[in-house]
Enzyme design. Structure first.
Site: not given
Ligand code: NDP
Length: 452
Positions: A125, A165
């Site tokens: 990562k 991510d």
């Molecule tokens: P994105 O950046 O596309 O979206 C993340 C979302 O979560 C946004 O709405 C963001 O809000 C919110 N968010 C992020 N940090 C926080 C926080 N500290 N508190 C509250 N809300 C938060 O990321 P992904 O959708 O790709 O990833 C989401 C999760 O899924 C993560 O845990 C990631 O590790 C996991 N994941 C993702 C994969 C992928 O293929 N993309 C694969 C496997 C796991 P804001 O816009 O305000 O930042």
């Protein structure tokens, strides 16, 4: 003291400034206890001790110039945790909360997740505390070029293949790949999540969210249930959340929540395809905030400063299925108790480690179906693995073909998790099953190599 307790104690002492990493190690190691008696060879070779120590951790300076010609300095990370079963593989996260502890926890979890997919991928990562929010495209590009200017030395299609991510979507992968290609002068599958025009796979953007929904559907089926007419709470509004909404809705569920780091929306009428298209445009094109949803759909409510799980807990809102898809440690003991009291059937993790240890214990003790991240959200990295296969073959598969393989992989992860849970005396415990199934394959490979 058991071998496992000793390993956890050592990590607590050596990495005492790394709470997220300690949390992940504790969770995984606790569930590996049943493997100790069955595999004395792992104990003798100190596999448990070796697996919590990354192969290497690379930390580097990322200097770049902002639009006002001021020099900015960020910190870059790549933790190459374990490549026993394949090249390192895992996403890059750009978020102010990124530090070594967060990257180590994610890299550690990735080892087991990647193993579960059945594809040959090791665990890694990376990322930076750089915050893309509020930055111009040109600033994001300059930052990414500076990041890749160092990272390129450590990655390669057979060495380490990063992906997206949090904060790293299509735009960022384009800049990363473009710069790598420029300086290395090779067009190879060194990153996944690429655009379709330059080596990406169909269904990769959808894969994590769809995979979560497929996995949840498999879990519901074990209780003779499905998504039809179920009320579903989803947190986040990024890549994973968006495609989880899409698939859950297609499977007949009604999604009633979304959020970002500022607040959450509740739409009791359900987020249908048209509303989801609005959210996708808002988040991915306009790069806006989720609160703008209620300006367009005034029957919905926006609650500033509250997570989806706070709102459900405060209002006694009844949801059948909860899919946390934002970030780590969203669901704590308080939320878990409230979810249980309100009759939740399943909590399935789209994000990585969104439920803390106490919350997981409460859900499991109350017979809630609990789908751990490393199984439930493995669809993303699985399709990344399929992207690597297509790059190696220099071919691309159709959407139907990739989606079919994704569904098959999610089914096999579900089956492997349940079978391992049963075989090691914890029937129905997906967390234990997923950890053990992922671990055994990596441990056997490590054993085969001797002491390296
Ligand atoms: P994105 O950046 O596309 O979206 C993340 C979302 O979560 C946004 O709405 C963001 O809000 C919110 N968010 C992020 N940090 C926080 C926080 N500290 N508190 C509250 N809300 C938060 O990321 P992904 O959708 O790709 O990833 C989401 C999760 O899924 C993560 O845990 C990631 O590790 C996991 N994941 C993702 C994969 C992928 O293929 N993309 C694969 C496997 C796991 P804001 O816009 O305000 O930042």
């Amino acid at each position: 003291m058991s071998v496992i307790d000793e390993v956890v104690e050592k990590v607590r002492s050596k990495d005492r400034d790394q709470p997220e990493f300690i949390q992940a190690v504790t969770e995984v190691m606790e569930t590996l206890k049943p493997t100790v008696d069955k595999h004395p060879e792992f104990v003798k070779a100190k596999i448990y001790e070796r697996i919590v120590e990354p192969d290497r951790m690379i930390i580097f300076r990322v200097p770049w110039e902002d639009d006002n010609h001021e020099v900015q300095v960020n910190r870059g990370f790549r933790v190459q945790f374990n490549n026993a079963i394949g090249p390192y593989k895992g996403g890059l996260r750009l978020h102010p909360s990124v530090n070594l502890s967060v990257i180590k926890f994610l890299g550690f979890e990735q080892i087991f997740k990647n193993s579960l997919t059945t594809l040959p991928m090791g665990g890694a990562k990376g990322g930076s505390e750089f915050d893309p929010k509020g930055k111009s495209d040109a600033e994001v590009m300059r930052f990414i070029y500076a990041f890749m200017r160092e990272l390129y030395r450590y990655i390669g299609p057979d060495t380490d293949v990063p992906a997206g991510d949090i904060g790293v979507g299509g735009r960022e992968i384009g800049y990363l790949f473009g710069y790598y290609k420029k300086i290395v002068n090779e067009h190879t599958g060194v990153l996944t999540g690429k655009g379709l025009e330059y080596g990406g796979s169909l269904i990769r953007p959808q894969a994590t969210g769809y995979g979560v929904a497929y996995f949840a559907a498999e879990m519901l089926a074990t209780r003779g249930k499905d998504f039809a007419s179920k009320v579903v709470a989803i947190s986040g509004s990024g890549n994973v959340a968006q495609f989880a909404v899409q698939k859950v809705t297609q499977l007949g569920g009604k999604v009633v929540t979304l959020s970002d780091s500022n607040g959450s929306i509740v739409d009791e009428e359900g987020i249908n395809a048209e509303k989801l298209a609005f959210v996708m445009n808002l988040k991915n094109v306009k790069r806006g905030r989720i609160k703008e949803y209620v300006e367009r759909y005034p029957n919905a409510k926006y609650i500033e400063g509250k997570s989806v799980w706070d709102i459900i807990s405060d209002n006694g809102m009844k949801v059948d299925v909860a899919l946390p898809c934002a970030t780590q440690n969203e669901i704590n003991e308080f939320h878990a108790n409230k979810l249980v009291r309100n009759g939740v059937i399943a909590v399935v993790e789209g994000a990585n480690m969104p439920s803390n240890l106490g919350a997981i214990k409460i859900l499991q003790a109350n017979n809630v179906l609990f789908g751990p991240a490393k199984a439930a959200n493995a669809g993303g990295v699985a399709v990344s693995g399929l992207e690597m296969s297509q790059n190696s073959l220099r071919l691309s598969w159709t959407s139907e073909e990739v989606d079919q393989r994704l569904q098959q992989i999610m089914k096999s992860i579900h089956k492997a998790s349940l079978e391992a849970a049963e075989a090691y005396g914890k029937p129905g415990d997906y967390l234990t099953g997923a950890n053990i199934a992922g671990f055994i394959k990596v441990a056997k490979a490590m054993l085969a190599y001797g002491i390296v």
